[in-house]
Write a protein that holds these residues in place. Structure first.
Motif, mmCIF file in Angstrom:
data_model
loop_
_atom_site.group_PDB
_atom_site.id
_atom_site.type_symbol
_atom_site.label_atom_id
_atom_site.label_comp_id
_atom_site.label_asym_id
_atom_site.label_seq_id
_atom_site.Cartn_x
_atom_site.Cartn_y
_atom_site.Cartn_z
ATOM 1 N N CYS A 75 58.977 19.315 32.063
ATOM 2 C CA CYS A 75 57.734 20.070 31.936
ATOM 3 C C CYS A 75 57.913 21.087 30.828
ATOM 4 N N ASP A 76 56.872 21.796 30.529
ATOM 5 C CA ASP A 76 56.810 22.632 29.340
ATOM 6 C C ASP A 76 56.193 23.978 29.684
ATOM 7 N N LEU A 77 56.692 25.032 29.057
ATOM 8 C CA LEU A 77 56.067 26.352 29.131
ATOM 9 C C LEU A 77 55.921 26.882 27.721
ATOM 10 N N ARG A 78 54.762 27.419 27.407
ATOM 11 C CA ARG A 78 54.475 27.924 26.061
ATOM 12 C C ARG A 78 53.615 29.174 26.154
ATOM 13 N N SER A 79 53.484 29.847 25.013
ATOM 14 C CA SER A 79 52.574 30.989 24.936
ATOM 15 C C SER A 79 51.200 30.550 25.409
ATOM 16 N N GLY A 80 50.585 31.403 26.200
ATOM 17 C CA GLY A 80 49.263 31.097 26.715
ATOM 18 C C GLY A 80 49.277 30.661 28.169
ATOM 19 N N ASN A 81 50.454 30.373 28.751
ATOM 20 C CA ASN A 81 50.527 30.073 30.182
ATOM 21 C C ASN A 81 50.483 31.407 30.931
ATOM 22 N N TYR A 82 49.496 31.577 31.794
ATOM 23 C CA TYR A 82 49.321 32.844 32.499
ATOM 24 C C TYR A 82 49.255 32.635 34.006
ATOM 25 N N ASN A 83 49.642 33.683 34.739
ATOM 26 C CA ASN A 83 49.609 33.668 36.195
ATOM 27 C C ASN A 83 50.344 32.436 36.718
ATOM 28 N N ASN A 84 51.565 32.264 36.250
ATOM 29 C CA ASN A 84 52.308 31.040 36.499
ATOM 30 C C ASN A 84 53.674 31.388 37.112
ATOM 31 N N THR A 85 53.963 30.801 38.266
ATOM 32 C CA THR A 85 55.234 31.045 38.951
ATOM 33 C C THR A 85 56.418 30.639 38.093
ATOM 34 N N HIS A 126 70.487 31.931 19.765
ATOM 35 C CA HIS A 126 71.831 32.217 20.277
ATOM 36 C C HIS A 126 72.575 30.916 20.612
ATOM 37 N N HIS A 127 71.859 29.953 21.160
ATOM 38 C CA HIS A 127 72.466 28.674 21.542
ATOM 39 C C HIS A 127 72.461 27.645 20.409
ATOM 40 N N GLY A 128 71.821 27.969 19.288
ATOM 41 C CA GLY A 128 71.801 27.056 18.157
ATOM 42 C C GLY A 128 70.899 25.843 18.339
ATOM 43 N N ILE A 129 69.847 25.997 19.129
ATOM 44 C CA ILE A 129 68.881 24.910 19.304
ATOM 45 C C ILE A 129 67.579 25.277 18.605
ATOM 46 N N LEU A 130 66.641 24.326 18.552
ATOM 47 C CA LEU A 130 65.353 24.559 17.914
ATOM 48 C C LEU A 130 64.696 25.802 18.506
ATOM 49 N N ALA A 131 64.453 26.788 17.670
ATOM 50 C CA ALA A 131 63.892 28.067 18.119
ATOM 51 C C ALA A 131 62.381 28.064 17.929
ATOM 52 N N TYR A 135 59.577 26.542 26.213
ATOM 53 C CA TYR A 135 60.550 26.053 27.186
ATOM 54 C C TYR A 135 60.231 24.592 27.451
ATOM 55 N N GLY A 136 61.126 23.727 27.011
ATOM 56 C CA GLY A 136 60.984 22.293 27.221
ATOM 57 C C GLY A 136 62.330 21.696 27.593
ATOM 58 N N PRO A 137 62.458 20.370 27.526
ATOM 59 C CA PRO A 137 63.687 19.706 27.954
ATOM 60 C C PRO A 137 64.959 20.193 27.262
ATOM 61 N N GLN A 138 64.920 20.407 25.947
ATOM 62 C CA GLN A 138 66.130 20.847 25.244
ATOM 63 C C GLN A 138 66.555 22.240 25.704
ATOM 64 N N THR A 139 65.601 23.136 25.827
ATOM 65 C CA THR A 139 65.912 24.492 26.284
ATOM 66 C C THR A 139 66.411 24.454 27.725
ATOM 67 N N ARG A 140 65.758 23.677 28.583
ATOM 68 C CA ARG A 140 66.178 23.576 29.983
ATOM 69 C C ARG A 140 67.640 23.136 30.099
ATOM 70 N N LYS A 141 68.040 22.156 29.289
ATOM 71 C CA LYS A 141 69.401 21.623 29.352
ATOM 72 C C LYS A 141 70.433 22.596 28.785
ATOM 73 N N THR A 142 70.021 23.482 27.913
ATOM 74 C CA THR A 142 70.952 24.336 27.177
ATOM 75 C C THR A 142 71.166 25.711 27.806
ATOM 76 N N VAL A 143 70.100 26.342 28.258
ATOM 77 C CA VAL A 143 70.214 27.732 28.700
ATOM 78 C C VAL A 143 70.845 27.847 30.087
#
Length: 161
Positions: A75-85, A126-131, A135-143
């Motif tokens: 799943c994905d999280l981006r700017s503009g997602n509001y009131n989201n757990t 900091h992790h050297g991934i696409l900045a 928040y998507g699959p690459q970020t989820r796997k790395t952070v």
């Protein structure tokens, strides 16, 4: 027999047509499966992770169908997602696991605004991934995600297995 000018014209015509099509936005390369739209994360689950001390149980944003069992990590999280757990969980993770990277603490309000995006960009760099600030699959796997240590008892951070 073609003249020299005619041969040059025939050789360069495909390139010229492509350049014009691209300039007009007419030629679009198909996206890969990885670029396909993902659902917006809307919940979280505890998943097994690890850190220097051993096993941990970390909170990870997921997409969950309302009133249905099961979930997906894709799943994905981006700017503009509001009131989201899931955004609140991400903000808490950034505050606890990356306080020394992001600087000022984020308000864990579930609103993915510019401060959350900027903090996530710092962590991605900091992790050297696409900045890209998302928040998507690459970020989820790395952070490292915030959660509970299974052998320490206190809140801790860990990567997914």
């Amino acid at each position: 027999m073609l003249s020299r000018a005619s041969r040059l014209f025939r050789l360069r015509l495909p390139s010229a047509v492509l350049a014009v099509a691209l300039a007009l936005g007419l030629a679009v390369a198909p996206g890969s499966a990885a670029q396909a739209a993902l659902p917006t994360c809307n919940s979280f689950v505890y998943k097994d992770g690890y850190n220097a001390y051993g096993s941990v149980s970390v909170r990870v944003p997921v997409w969950r169908e309302p009133y249905e069992p099961g979930y997906t990590l894709d799943c994905d999280l981006r700017s503009g997602n509001y009131n989201n757990t899931a955004v609140r969980i991400l903000q808490e993770t950034l505050n606890h696991c990356y306080w020394n990277i992001i600087g000022a603490q984020l308000t864990a309000d579930g609103d993915f605004g510019t401060k959350t995006r900027d903090a996530l960009i710092k962590v991605q760099r900091h992790h050297g991934i696409l900045a890209d600030g998302g928040y998507g699959p690459q970020t989820r796997k790395t952070v490292y995600h915030h959660g509970l240590a299974t052998n320490e008892g206190a809140g801790t951070c860990g990567r997914l297995w």
